[in-house]
Motif scaffolding. Structure first.
Motif, PDB file in Angstrom:
ATOM      1  N   ILE A 101      -6.772  -0.068  -5.854  1.00 44.98           N
ATOM      2  CA  ILE A 101      -6.072  -1.362  -5.901  1.00 44.98           C
ATOM      3  C   ILE A 101      -4.672  -1.167  -6.490  1.00 44.98           C
ATOM      4  CG2 ILE A 101      -6.102  -3.681  -6.914  1.00 44.98           C
ATOM      5  CD1 ILE A 101      -9.196  -3.439  -6.840  1.00 44.98           C
ATOM      6  N   ASN A 102      -4.572  -0.330  -7.538  1.00 47.18           N
ATOM      7  CA  ASN A 102      -3.284  -0.087  -8.186  1.00 47.18           C
ATOM      8  C   ASN A 102      -2.370   0.805  -7.357  1.00 47.18           C
ATOM      9  OD1 ASN A 102      -4.254  -1.564 -10.346  1.00 47.18           O
ATOM     10  ND2 ASN A 102      -4.998   0.245 -11.411  1.00 47.18           N
ATOM     11  N   ARG A 103      -2.953   1.790  -6.655  1.00 43.50           N
ATOM     12  CA  ARG A 103      -2.179   2.698  -5.800  1.00 43.50           C
ATOM     13  C   ARG A 103      -2.803   2.750  -4.417  1.00 43.50           C
ATOM     14  NH1 ARG A 103      -0.686   8.402  -8.109  1.00 43.50           N
ATOM     15  NH2 ARG A 103       0.581   8.311  -6.263  1.00 43.50           N
ATOM     16  N   PRO A 104      -2.435   1.816  -3.534  1.00 42.09           N
ATOM     17  CA  PRO A 104      -2.996   1.842  -2.176  1.00 42.09           C
ATOM     18  C   PRO A 104      -2.478   3.043  -1.389  1.00 42.09           C
ATOM     19  CG  PRO A 104      -1.400   0.083  -2.386  1.00 42.09           C
ATOM     20  CD  PRO A 104      -1.541   0.687  -3.731  1.00 42.09           C
ATOM     21  N   ARG A 105      -3.120   3.307  -0.275  1.00 39.62           N
ATOM     22  CA  ARG A 105      -2.813   4.475   0.552  1.00 39.62           C
ATOM     23  C   ARG A 105      -1.855   4.084   1.674  1.00 39.62           C
ATOM     24  NH1 ARG A 105      -6.413   6.634   5.033  1.00 39.62           N
ATOM     25  NH2 ARG A 105      -7.669   4.826   4.518  1.00 39.62           N
ATOM     26  N   LYS A 114       4.362  -0.856  -6.054  1.00 35.14           N
ATOM     27  CA  LYS A 114       5.427   0.061  -6.454  1.00 35.14           C
ATOM     28  C   LYS A 114       5.012   1.523  -6.353  1.00 35.14           C
ATOM     29  CE  LYS A 114       7.544  -3.248  -9.596  1.00 35.14           C
ATOM     30  NZ  LYS A 114       6.658  -4.368  -9.407  1.00 35.14           N
ATOM     31  N   GLU A 115       3.695   1.795  -6.330  1.00 34.27           N
ATOM     32  CA  GLU A 115       3.186   3.161  -6.234  1.00 34.27           C
ATOM     33  C   GLU A 115       2.141   3.232  -5.141  1.00 34.27           C
ATOM     34  OE1 GLU A 115       1.736   4.939  -9.763  1.00 34.27           O
ATOM     35  OE2 GLU A 115       3.608   4.669 -10.857  1.00 34.27           O
ATOM     36  N   ILE A 116       2.184   4.326  -4.365  1.00 32.61           N
ATOM     37  CA  ILE A 116       1.225   4.512  -3.277  1.00 32.61           C
ATOM     38  C   ILE A 116       0.718   5.946  -3.281  1.00 32.61           C
ATOM     39  CG2 ILE A 116       2.168   2.744  -1.740  1.00 32.61           C
ATOM     40  CD1 ILE A 116       3.499   5.179  -0.255  1.00 32.61           C
ATOM     41  N   VAL A 117      -0.312   6.190  -2.481  1.00 24.54           N
ATOM     42  CA  VAL A 117      -0.803   7.528  -2.196  1.00 24.54           C
ATOM     43  C   VAL A 117      -0.432   7.802  -0.741  1.00 24.54           C
ATOM     44  CG1 VAL A 117      -2.847   8.990  -2.042  1.00 24.54           C
ATOM     45  CG2 VAL A 117      -2.712   7.215  -3.791  1.00 24.54           C
ATOM     46  N   PHE A 118       0.237   8.924  -0.487  1.00 26.58           N
ATOM     47  CA  PHE A 118       0.735   9.231   0.868  1.00 26.58           C
ATOM     48  C   PHE A 118      -0.322  10.008   1.636  1.00 26.58           C
ATOM     49  CE2 PHE A 118       3.529  11.575   3.889  1.00 26.58           C
ATOM     50  CZ  PHE A 118       4.052  10.473   4.522  1.00 26.58           C
ATOM     51  N   ASN A 136     -11.441  -2.157  -1.188  1.00 33.23           N
ATOM     52  CA  ASN A 136     -11.867  -3.365  -0.472  1.00 33.23           C
ATOM     53  C   ASN A 136     -11.893  -3.174   1.039  1.00 33.23           C
ATOM     54  OD1 ASN A 136     -12.043  -4.835  -2.872  1.00 33.23           O
ATOM     55  ND2 ASN A 136      -9.861  -5.290  -2.827  1.00 33.23           N
ATOM     56  N   LYS A 137     -11.491  -1.981   1.504  1.00 28.92           N
ATOM     57  CA  LYS A 137     -11.449  -1.656   2.934  1.00 28.92           C
ATOM     58  C   LYS A 137     -10.621  -2.672   3.724  1.00 28.92           C
ATOM     59  CE  LYS A 137     -15.766   0.916   3.044  1.00 28.92           C
ATOM     60  NZ  LYS A 137     -16.019   1.056   1.656  1.00 28.92           N
ATOM     61  N   LYS A 138      -9.408  -2.942   3.234  1.00 24.54           N
ATOM     62  CA  LYS A 138      -8.504  -3.907   3.873  1.00 24.54           C
ATOM     63  C   LYS A 138      -7.141  -3.275   4.112  1.00 24.54           C
ATOM     64  CE  LYS A 138     -10.796  -7.939   3.140  1.00 24.54           C
ATOM     65  NZ  LYS A 138     -11.678  -8.366   4.145  1.00 24.54           N
ATOM     66  N   ILE A 139      -6.537  -3.622   5.242  1.00 31.65           N
ATOM     67  CA  ILE A 139      -5.158  -3.236   5.513  1.00 31.65           C
ATOM     68  C   ILE A 139      -4.276  -4.307   4.888  1.00 31.65           C
ATOM     69  CG2 ILE A 139      -3.425  -2.885   7.289  1.00 31.65           C
ATOM     70  CD1 ILE A 139      -5.700  -1.903   9.105  1.00 31.65           C
ATOM     71  N   ILE A 140      -3.434  -3.895   3.955  1.00 30.84           N
ATOM     72  CA  ILE A 140      -2.585  -4.846   3.238  1.00 30.84           C
ATOM     73  C   ILE A 140      -1.388  -5.242   4.101  1.00 30.84           C
ATOM     74  CG2 ILE A 140      -1.187  -5.188   1.168  1.00 30.84           C
ATOM     75  CD1 ILE A 140      -3.055  -3.115  -0.192  1.00 30.84           C
ATOM     76  N   GLN A 172       0.569   2.167   7.768  1.00 34.74           N
ATOM     77  CA  GLN A 172      -0.267   1.099   7.233  1.00 34.74           C
ATOM     78  C   GLN A 172      -0.466   1.329   5.748  1.00 34.74           C
ATOM     79  OE1 GLN A 172      -3.880   1.648   9.461  1.00 34.74           O
ATOM     80  NE2 GLN A 172      -3.324   0.059  10.916  1.00 34.74           N
ATOM     81  N   ILE A 173      -0.442   0.264   4.968  1.00 32.73           N
ATOM     82  CA  ILE A 173      -0.806   0.351   3.562  1.00 32.73           C
ATOM     83  C   ILE A 173      -2.207  -0.217   3.440  1.00 32.73           C
ATOM     84  CG2 ILE A 173      -0.291  -0.478   1.256  1.00 32.73           C
ATOM     85  CD1 ILE A 173       2.577  -0.041   1.803  1.00 32.73           C
TER      86      ILE A 173
END
Length: 105
Positions: free
Chosen positions: A9-13, A76-80, A32-36, A26-27
């Motif tokens: 939740i804090n660092r989506p992919r 602000k932060e993601i996993v690539f 939650n298995k959701k595309i933000i 896609q983020i």
């Protein structure tokens, strides 16, 4: 063995898919298995800006667009996640454009 990349939740992919003609980003929130949010070269707004959909300039515009959408949502932060593609060419151009907009990964 392939390592599975998962977002929280804090660092989506940020998942990047590259085909021969288009590039998609896609983020995804994996808990939650959701595309933000998502962006691709098939979107009407982006198609009007770019001439070709399969070059580094198109990838940069997708990176900038997905970064602006995610900043609007407070991410602000993601996993690539580059899906076993090498970090080169269009994938690299998209990632650098995301970093230039201030998203950390």
């Amino acid at each position: 063995m392939k390592k599975k990349i998962r977002g929280t939740i804090n660092r989506p992919r940020l998942c990047v898919f590259r085909s021969n003609k288009h590039i998609y980003a896609q983020i995804i929130d994996d808990t939650n298995k959701k595309i933000i949010t998502s962006s691709s070269t098939l979107e009407k707004i982006i198609r009007e800006k770019i001439k070709k959909s399969h070059n580094c300039n198109a990838a940069r515009s997708i990176g900038k667009n997905i970064a602006l959408k995610s900043k609007a949502l407070g991410i602000k932060e993601i996993v690539f996640d580059r899906q076993d593609k090498i970090y080169h060419g269009r994938i690299q151009a998209l990632a650098e454009a995301v970093r230039e907009e201030g998203i950390k990964f």
